[in-house]
Design a protein around this motif. Structure first.
Motif, short mmCIF file in Angstrom:
data_model
loop_
_atom_site.label_atom_id
_atom_site.label_comp_id
_atom_site.label_asym_id
_atom_site.label_seq_id
_atom_site.Cartn_x
_atom_site.Cartn_y
_atom_site.Cartn_z
N MET A 1 0.83 -1.21 0.00
CA MET A 1 0.00 0.00 0.00
C MET A 1 0.87 1.26 0.00
O MET A 1 0.56 2.23 -0.69
N VAL A 2 1.93 1.24 0.79
CA VAL A 2 2.83 2.39 0.86
C VAL A 2 3.48 2.62 -0.51
O VAL A 2 3.53 3.74 -1.02
N ALA A 3 3.97 1.54 -1.12
CA ALA A 3 4.62 1.65 -2.43
C ALA A 3 3.63 2.20 -3.46
O ALA A 3 3.96 3.06 -4.28
N ASP A 4 2.39 1.70 -3.40
CA ASP A 4 1.33 2.15 -4.30
C ASP A 4 1.07 3.65 -4.13
O ASP A 4 0.95 4.40 -5.10
N ARG A 5 1.00 4.10 -2.87
CA ARG A 5 0.72 5.52 -2.58
C ARG A 5 1.86 6.41 -3.08
O ARG A 5 1.61 7.48 -3.67
N LEU A 6 3.09 5.99 -2.86
CA LEU A 6 4.23 6.81 -3.28
C LEU A 6 4.31 6.87 -4.81
O LEU A 6 4.66 7.91 -5.38
N ALA A 7 3.98 5.75 -5.46
CA ALA A 7 4.07 5.70 -6.93
C ALA A 7 2.98 6.53 -7.60
O ALA A 7 3.18 7.11 -8.66
N GLU A 8 1.79 6.59 -6.96
CA GLU A 8 0.66 7.25 -7.61
C GLU A 8 0.76 8.76 -7.58
O GLU A 8 0.20 9.44 -8.41
N GLY A 9 1.43 9.32 -6.56
CA GLY A 9 1.20 10.74 -6.32
C GLY A 9 2.28 11.69 -6.74
O GLY A 9 3.42 11.55 -6.37
N VAL A 10 1.86 12.67 -7.56
CA VAL A 10 2.75 13.79 -7.85
C VAL A 10 2.98 14.57 -6.56
O VAL A 10 3.98 15.26 -6.42
N ASP A 11 2.00 14.47 -5.63
CA ASP A 11 2.13 15.24 -4.39
C ASP A 11 3.30 14.77 -3.55
O ASP A 11 3.73 15.44 -2.62
N CYS A 12 3.86 13.58 -3.86
CA CYS A 12 5.00 13.07 -3.10
C CYS A 12 6.34 13.52 -3.68
O CYS A 12 7.39 13.22 -3.12
N ALA A 13 6.29 14.22 -4.81
CA ALA A 13 7.54 14.61 -5.48
C ALA A 13 8.43 15.47 -4.58
O ALA A 13 9.65 15.33 -4.58
N ALA A 14 7.81 16.36 -3.80
CA ALA A 14 8.61 17.24 -2.93
C ALA A 14 8.89 16.60 -1.57
O ALA A 14 9.56 17.18 -0.73
N GLY A 15 8.36 15.40 -1.37
CA GLY A 15 8.56 14.71 -0.11
C GLY A 15 7.25 14.23 0.48
O GLY A 15 6.20 14.34 -0.16
N PHE A 16 7.32 13.71 1.69
CA PHE A 16 6.14 13.16 2.35
C PHE A 16 6.47 12.98 3.83
O PHE A 16 7.64 13.03 4.24
N LEU A 17 5.42 12.78 4.60
CA LEU A 17 5.57 12.53 6.03
C LEU A 17 4.78 11.27 6.36
O LEU A 17 3.58 11.21 6.12
N PHE A 18 5.46 10.27 6.89
CA PHE A 18 4.77 9.08 7.37
C PHE A 18 4.42 9.28 8.83
O PHE A 18 5.30 9.54 9.66
N ASP A 19 3.14 9.17 9.14
CA ASP A 19 2.65 9.37 10.50
C ASP A 19 2.35 8.00 11.12
O ASP A 19 1.40 7.33 10.72
N GLY A 20 3.19 7.57 12.06
CA GLY A 20 2.96 6.30 12.74
C GLY A 20 3.36 5.08 11.92
O GLY A 20 2.99 3.96 12.23
N PHE A 21 4.09 5.29 10.85
CA PHE A 21 4.63 4.19 10.04
C PHE A 21 6.08 4.54 9.75
O PHE A 21 6.37 5.71 9.48
N PRO A 22 6.99 3.60 9.79
CA PRO A 22 6.82 2.18 10.11
C PRO A 22 6.59 1.95 11.61
O PRO A 22 6.96 2.78 12.43
N ARG A 23 6.01 0.78 11.92
CA ARG A 23 5.73 0.43 13.32
C ARG A 23 6.70 -0.60 13.85
O ARG A 23 6.82 -0.77 15.06
N THR A 24 7.34 -1.34 12.95
CA THR A 24 8.24 -2.41 13.38
C THR A 24 9.58 -2.27 12.65
O THR A 24 9.67 -1.60 11.62
#
Length: 198
Positions: free
Chosen positions: A67-90
């Motif tokens: 799911m994470v890989a899918d989200r990063l691949a789909e979004g132009v909004d991730c081009a400038a970066g992203f913030l993972f909230d509560g992930f990874p957990r392990t």
């Protein structure tokens, strides 16, 4: 910036994640949001995750990471970066994420760990339970969640500390005070040649 935001339940991750996202123009991504989106859309990933979610079980790492890989691949909004909230957990998720990012958009810039005393966290959760009527904020549930978080997060802190990404920020005080500390920390990550102030 490519960031991970760590912190126990009640540490203010949601509040601070939204502020970081708005200030830096990067999406805040949580696994809860990803599950909701994929399940609502009826995707293959959503169907695979749904039975675990409905049973109240942890969704297996391979589904979460897909799911994470899918989200990063789909979004132009991730081009400038992203913030993972509560992930990874392990630790296994962290190591898989490291490999995924290195092979795609580049490694994380920092892992911001909100450090809040357990008694302060419990006080916040009590207040939140009173004002928001959240079932997961009952005190015994909250203590259990804090215990699980501590067990899961200790290896993460060690892992990110060893590779020089961990930035611990004092999460006590008002949301504005914490936000200032986080921004100071992120400024030091973006411009390590500049001295920290305050």
């Amino acid at each position: 910036m490519r960031l991970v935001l760590l912190g126990p339940p009640g540490s203010g991750k949601g509040t601070q994640g939204a502020r970081i996202s708005a200030r830096h123009g990067i999406p805040s991504i949580s696994t809860g949001q990803l599950f909701d989106r994929q399940i609502s859309a009826g995707t293959d990933l959503g169907r695979r995750a749904e039975r675990y979610v409905r049973a109240g079980e942890l969704v297996p790492d391979e589904i979460v990471l897909d799911m994470v890989a899918d989200r990063l691949a789909e979004g132009v909004d991730c081009a400038a970066g992203f913030l993972f909230d509560g992930f990874p957990r392990t630790l296994a998720q962290a190591e898989a994420l490291d490999r995924m990012l290195t092979a795609s958009c580049g490694p994380l810039d920092a892992v911001v760990d909100l450090d809040v005393d357990v008694n302060e966290v419990l006080d916040r959760i009590r207040r939140r339970a009173h004002t928001e009527d959240r079932v997961d904020d009952a005190e015994d549930t909250a203590r259990r969640r804090l215990s699980v978080f501590a067990q899961e997060t200790a290896p993460l802190r060690q892992h990110y500390g060893e590779i020089g990404l961990l930035r611990t920020v004092d999460g006590t005080g008002s949301p504005d005070e914490v936000a200032v500390r986080i921004e100071r920390t992120l400024a030091a990550v973006a411009h390590p040649e500049l001295p920290l102030r305050g």
